[in-house]
Design an enzyme around this catalytic site. Structure first.
Site, mmCIF file in Angstrom:
data_model
loop_
_atom_site.group_PDB
_atom_site.id
_atom_site.type_symbol
_atom_site.label_atom_id
_atom_site.label_comp_id
_atom_site.label_asym_id
_atom_site.label_seq_id
_atom_site.Cartn_x
_atom_site.Cartn_y
_atom_site.Cartn_z
ATOM 1 C CG LEU A 199 -2.095 -0.847 1.326
ATOM 2 C CD1 LEU A 199 -2.729 -0.782 2.719
ATOM 3 C CD2 LEU A 199 -3.110 -0.449 0.270
ATOM 4 C CG ASP A 200 -0.159 4.863 -2.075
ATOM 5 O OD1 ASP A 200 -0.504 5.622 -1.144
ATOM 6 O OD2 ASP A 200 -0.901 4.587 -3.019
ATOM 7 C CB SER A 201 3.521 6.484 2.284
ATOM 8 O OG SER A 201 3.551 7.529 1.340
ATOM 9 C CG ASP A 202 0.127 9.752 0.200
ATOM 10 O OD1 ASP A 202 0.711 10.055 1.253
ATOM 11 O OD2 ASP A 202 0.410 10.254 -0.900
ATOM 12 C CB SER A 203 -3.136 3.695 0.490
ATOM 13 O OG SER A 203 -3.241 4.343 -0.765
#
Length: 189
Positions: free
Chosen positions: A40-44
Site C-alpha cells: 500500500l503506498d504511504s498515502d493509503s
C-alpha cells in the site's frame, strides 16, 4: 507459517528498513521474519497482510491468482453511474489499461476510523465514497483510475483482501492480528 493482518496507518511506508521522513512497518509489526504480501503506498491505509510463507505471499500479491482487493475511495466531486461504469470497464492510464473491475457507490462509512491527519475539508466541493474491487494492484492504481475519470482520490482505504474484511477484524490503525494458518477464508487465497 505466520500470517498477520495489519491496519496500516496513513503515512507508513511498506518496508521494514528505516526511512528518513516516514514511519516504516517496523514501528507497528513486532513479529520477526514476516514480509508484506503486496503493498500500500504511504498515502493509503487499511488492510495489509504479512507472512513468512513465500508461496502464500505470492498467492496473495500476484495478479495471476485473481485475489480481489477491495478499496473505499473518497473522491473529490460527485461521479455519476456512467463514471463508475467507465472505471469498471477498465481505464487507459497511458502506460497500461486496467483490467475490468467492480466499482459502486457506498454510503459514507461511519464505522471507519478517523484519518490522522484528516483530509482537507472544502465546503464548496463535495466528496463521494466509492468501492473499487480489483485483482491487479499496480502502483497507485486506484488513485490513477479515479483521477483518469475526473474524480481524484482524497482518501484511500483497503478494506478487504479476498474474504477478509478489516472492519470485521476490529483493527485500529497500527493494530496487528495473527490469523490462523488454516483460516476459514484460506480457500479464497
Amino acid at each position: 507459517m505466520t500470517l498477520l493482518a495489519l491496519n496500516k496507518p496513513y503515512g507508513t511506508i511498506c518496508q521494514f528498513s528505516p526511512h528518513e521522513a516516514r514511519p516504516s512497518l517496523a514501528e507497528w509489526v513486532r513479529v520477526p521474519g514476516v514480509y508484506p504480501a503486496g503493498r500500500l503506498d504511504s498515502d493509503s491505509e487499511g488492510l495489509l497482510l504479512l507472512t513468512d510463507d513465500g508461496a502464500l505471499q505470492a498467492r496473495i500479491a500476484e495478479p495471476r491468482h485473481k485475489l480481489v482487493k477491495r478499496y473505499w475511495a473518497q473522491v473529490e466531486g460527485e461521479p455519476r453511474a456512467a463514471d463508475l461504469k467507465a472505471l469498471a470497464r477498465g481505464v487507459d492510464l497511458g502506460d497500461y489499461v486496467t483490467q475490468p473491475c467492480r466499482a459502486e457507490f457506498v454510503e459514507p462509512p461511519d464505522t471507519l476510523w478517523a484519518r490522522n491527519p484528516p483530509i482537507r475539508y472544502r465546503a464548496t466541493i463535495p466528496a463521494t465514497w466509492i468501492e473499487v474491487s480489483i485483482t491487479e494492484g499496480k502502483n497507485r492504481q486506484v488513485r490513477r483510475m479515479t483521477a483518469a475519470v475526473g474524480f481524484p482520490t482524497l482518501r484511500l482505504v483497503r478494506v478487504g483482501i479476498g474474504a477478509l474484511d478489516i472492519l470485521s477484524l476490529g483493527l485500529e490503525p497500527g493494530d496487528t492480528l495473527e490469523l490462523p494458518a488454516r483460516a476459514p477464508w484460506d480457500g479464497v487465497v
